[in-house]
Design a protein around this motif. Structure first.
Motif, mmCIF file in Angstrom:
data_model
loop_
_atom_site.group_PDB
_atom_site.id
_atom_site.type_symbol
_atom_site.label_atom_id
_atom_site.label_comp_id
_atom_site.label_asym_id
_atom_site.label_seq_id
_atom_site.Cartn_x
_atom_site.Cartn_y
_atom_site.Cartn_z
ATOM 1 N N SER A 1 32.305 -47.453 -30.143
ATOM 2 C CA SER A 1 30.846 -47.315 -30.149
ATOM 3 C C SER A 1 30.311 -47.636 -31.541
ATOM 4 O O SER A 1 30.856 -47.168 -32.544
ATOM 5 N N ASP A 2 29.241 -48.434 -31.577
ATOM 6 C CA ASP A 2 28.532 -48.658 -32.829
ATOM 7 C C ASP A 2 27.625 -47.461 -33.062
ATOM 8 O O ASP A 2 26.755 -47.168 -32.245
ATOM 9 N N GLN A 3 27.834 -46.754 -34.155
ATOM 10 C CA GLN A 3 27.081 -45.543 -34.413
ATOM 11 C C GLN A 3 26.551 -45.525 -35.840
ATOM 12 O O GLN A 3 27.145 -46.098 -36.745
ATOM 13 N N ILE A 4 25.395 -44.871 -35.982
ATOM 14 C CA ILE A 4 24.859 -44.544 -37.298
ATOM 15 C C ILE A 4 25.091 -43.052 -37.476
ATOM 16 O O ILE A 4 24.617 -42.246 -36.684
ATOM 17 N N ARG A 5 25.846 -42.677 -38.510
ATOM 18 C CA ARG A 5 26.166 -41.259 -38.740
ATOM 19 C C ARG A 5 25.489 -40.799 -40.023
ATOM 20 O O ARG A 5 25.749 -41.346 -41.098
ATOM 21 N N VAL A 6 24.621 -39.803 -39.903
ATOM 22 C CA VAL A 6 23.894 -39.250 -41.047
ATOM 23 C C VAL A 6 23.818 -37.729 -40.897
ATOM 24 O O VAL A 6 24.177 -37.181 -39.862
ATOM 25 N N LEU A 7 23.343 -37.068 -41.952
ATOM 26 C CA LEU A 7 23.161 -35.627 -41.948
ATOM 27 C C LEU A 7 21.676 -35.293 -41.867
ATOM 28 O O LEU A 7 20.836 -36.004 -42.421
ATOM 29 N N GLY A 8 21.360 -34.221 -41.160
ATOM 30 C CA GLY A 8 19.982 -33.754 -41.044
ATOM 31 C C GLY A 8 19.939 -32.237 -40.984
ATOM 32 O O GLY A 8 20.950 -31.590 -40.712
ATOM 33 N N VAL A 9 18.778 -31.673 -41.263
ATOM 34 C CA VAL A 9 18.580 -30.222 -41.234
ATOM 35 C C VAL A 9 17.664 -29.871 -40.064
ATOM 36 O O VAL A 9 16.610 -30.488 -39.891
ATOM 37 N N ALA A 10 18.085 -28.895 -39.256
ATOM 38 C CA ALA A 10 17.306 -28.484 -38.089
ATOM 39 C C ALA A 10 16.103 -27.646 -38.513
ATOM 40 O O ALA A 10 16.202 -26.812 -39.411
ATOM 41 N N ARG A 11 14.968 -27.887 -37.843
ATOM 42 C CA ARG A 11 13.763 -27.098 -38.064
ATOM 43 C C ARG A 11 13.150 -26.796 -36.696
ATOM 44 O O ARG A 11 13.296 -27.572 -35.759
ATOM 45 N N GLY A 12 12.476 -25.667 -36.611
ATOM 46 C CA GLY A 12 11.832 -25.316 -35.359
ATOM 47 C C GLY A 12 10.719 -26.293 -35.008
ATOM 48 O O GLY A 12 10.166 -26.973 -35.877
ATOM 49 N N LEU A 13 10.404 -26.346 -33.718
ATOM 50 C CA LEU A 13 9.303 -27.205 -33.292
ATOM 51 C C LEU A 13 8.025 -26.791 -34.007
ATOM 52 O O LEU A 13 7.206 -27.629 -34.395
ATOM 53 N N LYS A 14 7.852 -25.488 -34.203
ATOM 54 C CA LYS A 14 6.782 -24.941 -35.025
ATOM 55 C C LYS A 14 7.405 -23.843 -35.875
ATOM 56 O O LYS A 14 8.142 -23.000 -35.374
ATOM 57 N N SER A 15 7.099 -23.833 -37.146
ATOM 58 C CA SER A 15 7.634 -22.819 -38.054
ATOM 59 C C SER A 15 6.563 -22.449 -39.059
ATOM 60 O O SER A 15 5.825 -23.315 -39.542
ATOM 61 N N VAL A 16 6.479 -21.155 -39.369
ATOM 62 C CA VAL A 16 5.470 -20.695 -40.319
ATOM 63 C C VAL A 16 5.968 -19.434 -41.007
ATOM 64 O O VAL A 16 6.716 -18.646 -40.421
ATOM 65 N N ASN A 17 5.554 -19.271 -42.263
ATOM 66 C CA ASN A 17 5.748 -18.016 -42.984
ATOM 67 C C ASN A 17 4.454 -17.224 -42.900
ATOM 68 O O ASN A 17 3.401 -17.696 -43.354
ATOM 69 N N LEU A 18 4.491 -16.052 -42.319
ATOM 70 C CA LEU A 18 3.299 -15.216 -42.194
ATOM 71 C C LEU A 18 3.031 -14.519 -43.520
ATOM 72 O O LEU A 18 3.902 -13.835 -44.065
ATOM 73 N N VAL B 1 14.865 -32.563 -36.113
ATOM 74 C CA VAL B 1 15.803 -32.936 -37.170
ATOM 75 C C VAL B 1 15.300 -34.215 -37.808
ATOM 76 O O VAL B 1 15.178 -35.254 -37.137
ATOM 77 N N ASP B 2 14.998 -34.157 -39.092
ATOM 78 C CA ASP B 2 14.599 -35.344 -39.842
ATOM 79 C C ASP B 2 15.824 -35.895 -40.556
ATOM 80 O O ASP B 2 16.577 -35.140 -41.196
ATOM 81 N N PHE B 3 16.036 -37.208 -40.474
ATOM 82 C CA PHE B 3 17.184 -37.823 -41.125
ATOM 83 C C PHE B 3 16.810 -39.220 -41.605
ATOM 84 O O PHE B 3 15.897 -39.853 -41.062
ATOM 85 N N PRO B 4 17.514 -39.734 -42.636
ATOM 86 C CA PRO B 4 17.202 -41.074 -43.149
ATOM 87 C C PRO B 4 17.776 -42.156 -42.241
ATOM 88 O O PRO B 4 18.943 -42.093 -41.839
ATOM 89 N N LEU B 5 16.970 -43.131 -41.925
ATOM 90 C CA LEU B 5 17.392 -44.258 -41.092
ATOM 91 C C LEU B 5 17.360 -45.525 -41.947
ATOM 92 O O LEU B 5 16.284 -45.965 -42.362
ATOM 93 N N PRO B 6 18.526 -46.119 -42.287
ATOM 94 C CA PRO B 6 18.542 -47.326 -43.112
ATOM 95 C C PRO B 6 17.659 -48.419 -42.526
ATOM 96 O O PRO B 6 17.599 -48.601 -41.307
ATOM 97 N N GLU B 7 17.002 -49.154 -43.399
ATOM 98 C CA GLU B 7 16.013 -50.122 -42.944
ATOM 99 C C GLU B 7 16.627 -51.242 -42.099
ATOM 100 O O GLU B 7 15.941 -51.839 -41.268
ATOM 101 N N ARG B 8 17.924 -51.522 -42.281
ATOM 102 C CA ARG B 8 18.534 -52.602 -41.495
ATOM 103 C C ARG B 8 18.626 -52.253 -40.010
ATOM 104 O O ARG B 8 18.886 -53.120 -39.183
#
Length: 370
Positions: free
Chosen positions: A58-75, A205-212
């Motif tokens: 399989s051709d795959q792009i493997r990167v690291l990302g940090v999970a965040r809630g769909l909505k998150s707030v500090n009260l 999850v936000d992660f970097p996607l190489p421009e190529r």
């Protein structure tokens, strides 16, 4: 004198015996290692073999990302004030608008009492001037002024009630509360975190996607992620959107993926290993155990016939992807060739080998690498 001669003779005899023993040992060793007439050698290092075959990668792009809630707030608190009531518990799931913390509001409550009194007075003045104006006793301008005063009093009451409402901190959306250290009687300042609130029904999850790869991936493409907490268990999601800009330093755009999260197993802040599938291809493959690496290169031992029987030939190969225990081979060997499958560290290049399971020193059968 005689005693000295005796010791000299004994030493000479002992030395002669040691020399004879060494000669006999060498002679027996040569006889043991000598081959049959004609100089041929029998046997050799026993090895297992595998046949080079094709496998899907399989051709795959493997990167690291940090999970965040769909909505998150500090009260936090909008003002410096004492806490009078805490109306939630750690880890509680709440709906939007649920009251969580009440702050001291004695001045605001007094303002509401005053605003209600002003409103009642303005209401009486308006009704009196309206009755007089209807009988033609009072001019209409006094009625209009009384009406304006009445509206002002109503607005004052709404403002006082709003200030009182600011002393109750409510959940802005449905989610799960985190841990808190706030208790009644605590003095909190603006910006101090009372509790965290996360909607973890889905995670981002936000992660970097190489421009190529920007021309290959689109929103909606499937994506797989794994987390250390769950080993190799995959989580399936999709790319929700891709940022409109490419970072000039990293030459990558930020991609945002969304993963369904039933049961809240993925928690905000978790590190995820993201793999984006681009398709599959057929390629030559051999088991990982059959490949050795040296510096920046790699090699395998090809099993081939030699002058003294089957030998192991060291062959440099160009490797590609590694997936599910197999290594992609880009060049160096061909389909159907047989290579040593294990025990590479004990093999000398060009040395004779015996294939495990083969008869008469011939190669045994081996299936393709699948």
């Amino acid at each position: 004198m005689i005693k000295r001669h005796f010791f000299i003779i004994a030493a000479a005899v002992l030395l002669a015996l040691m020399v004879i023993a060494a000669v006999l040992k060498i002679a027996f060793k040569d006889e043991k290692t000598a081959g049959p007439p004609g100089g041929g050698r029998r046997g050799g290092q026993e090895v297992s073999q595998v046949a080079v075959g094709q496998r899907q990668f399989s051709d795959q792009i493997r990167v690291l990302g940090v999970a965040r809630g769909l909505k998150s707030v500090n009260l936090t608190s909008p003002t410096t004030q004492l806490v009078t009531r805490v109306m939630f518990s750690d880890g509680q799931t709440v709906t939007a608008g649920t009251p969580l913390v009440e702050l001291q509001a004695r001045e605001e409550e007094a303002d509401i009492i005053q605003a209600r009194a002003n409103l009642a007075q303005a209401q009486r003045e308006y009704e009196r001037y309206k009755a007089l104006a209807d009988r033609g006793v009072a001019p209409r301008v006094l009625l209009e002024q009384a009406e304006t005063s009445l509206e002002t009093a109503r607005a004052g009451l709404l403002a006082a009630q709003a200030r009182r409402g600011d002393r109750v901190i409510r959940a802005p959306f449905t989610g799960t509360l985190g841990l808190t250290t706030i208790t009644p009687g605590a003095l909190i300042n603006p910006g101090a975190v009372i509790a965290t609130l996360d909607d973890v029904s889905s995670v981002r999850v936000d992660f970097p996607l190489p421009e190529r790869y920007l021309n290959l991936l689109r929103p909606g493409a499937s994506i797989t992620a794994t987390a250390d907490a769950y080993g190799e268990e995959p989580f399936q999601g999709r790319i929700a959107r891709i940022d409109t800009r490419v970072n000039e330093t990293t030459r990558a755009a930020t991609a945002r993926a969304e993963f369904p999260n039933p049961g809240g197993r993925i928690r905000p802040g978790m590190l995820l290993r993201v793999a984006v599938q681009q398709g599959q291809r057929q390629a030559l493959a051999v088991p990982e155990a059959a490949v050795q690496y040296e510096g920046s290169g790699a090699f395998v031992y090809r099993i081939a016939p030699g002058q003294n029987g089957t030998t192991a030939q060291r062959v440099e190969v160009e490797t590609g992807a590694v997936e599910n225990g197999f290594v992609e081979i880009l060049s160096g060997i061909d389909v159907g060739e047989h290579i040593v499958g294990s025990g590479l560290n004990r093999i000398q290049p060009g040395a004779p080998v015996t294939v495990a399971g083969a008869k008469g020193g011939r190669q045994g059968r081996a299936g393709p690498a699948q």
